[in-house]
Design an enzyme around this catalytic site. Sequence first.
Site, PDB file in Angstrom:
ATOM      1  N   SER A 180       1.009  -1.437  -0.522  1.00 33.88           N
ATOM      2  CA  SER A 180       0.034  -0.193   0.295  1.00 33.88           C
ATOM      3  C   SER A 180       0.962   1.301  -0.064  1.00 33.88           C
ATOM      4  CB  SER A 180      -0.708   0.187   1.362  1.00 33.88           C
ATOM      5  OG  SER A 180      -2.275   1.086   1.461  1.00 33.88           O
ATOM      6  N   TYR A 187      -1.631  -0.667   9.996  1.00 32.85           N
ATOM      7  CA  TYR A 187      -1.557  -0.626   9.170  1.00 32.85           C
ATOM      8  C   TYR A 187      -0.781  -0.648   8.512  1.00 32.85           C
ATOM      9  CZ  TYR A 187      -3.808  -1.414   4.186  1.00 32.85           C
ATOM     10  OH  TYR A 187      -4.276  -1.477   3.291  1.00 32.85           O
TER      11      TYR A 187
END
Length: 267
Positions: free
Chosen positions: A148, A161
């Site tokens: 990501s 995350y």
Amino acid sequence: MTSYDLTGRTALVTGGAQGLGAGMAQALAAAGASVAIADINAAGGQETVEALRATGAKAEFVQLDVTDDAAWEAAVESTIGALGGLDIVVNNAGIEVTSLIADLDAEAASAMLQVNVIGTALGVKHAFRAMRPGGKAGRGGSVVNIASVAATIAFPGISLYSATKSGIDRLTRVAAAESGKLGYGVRVNCIYPALTPTAMGNKLAVDTAELGLFPSVEAAVQTVVELTPLGRLGQVDDMADAVVFLSSDAAKFITGAGLPVDGGMGM
């Protein structure tokens, strides 16, 4: 010029029932690959399979909890049995729980580590075992891990995350080194997707606004757009096209790489 033609190859896509995973599966199928949709969501996974079959693609659903080692072994065996091989594994399955560090919940953090990091690592493990010489597929291939842009920027509310996606980046590079050193014939790369308006991406915007990090959901989204040189959010097909490229012979001399697909946000 080498094309992105994947005819004759078989791909397994985790988290393929919806969102980015479904888009990646559709793009791989459009390039000619047979596709196994691997997910814990059987109903959604079967829907995606039927949509792929309606386009003329060969597709199957395999039940998979990516944190379960035995389930991975069974999913790979089912894929090879149903589709005749395994050449591409896309480790896309992931979860995101938005939280301020001061309010971090250990159980939620552990779940992200299990799914995002351990789940991806198990995917690489079973791809290697199947694709390497002597494996059940045994003709090499490509693994594409989905990290990501969160691995490359500091954005509030997504600390754990971000940490898991940074872990995927490091895992990718070590896996590529091991595969090369041991002669597995498997390339391992990752992409860093931008914020994309899938269910997960939309939830992140809502969550950060609810935490008081932005005055509204619209302000959260606008902040992301303003941080992106290309001036827009990512779209599913942006990410899917990158996966097809890294899975194809056009990327035959690329391994251990992280490809930003973020409109310049993480540069």
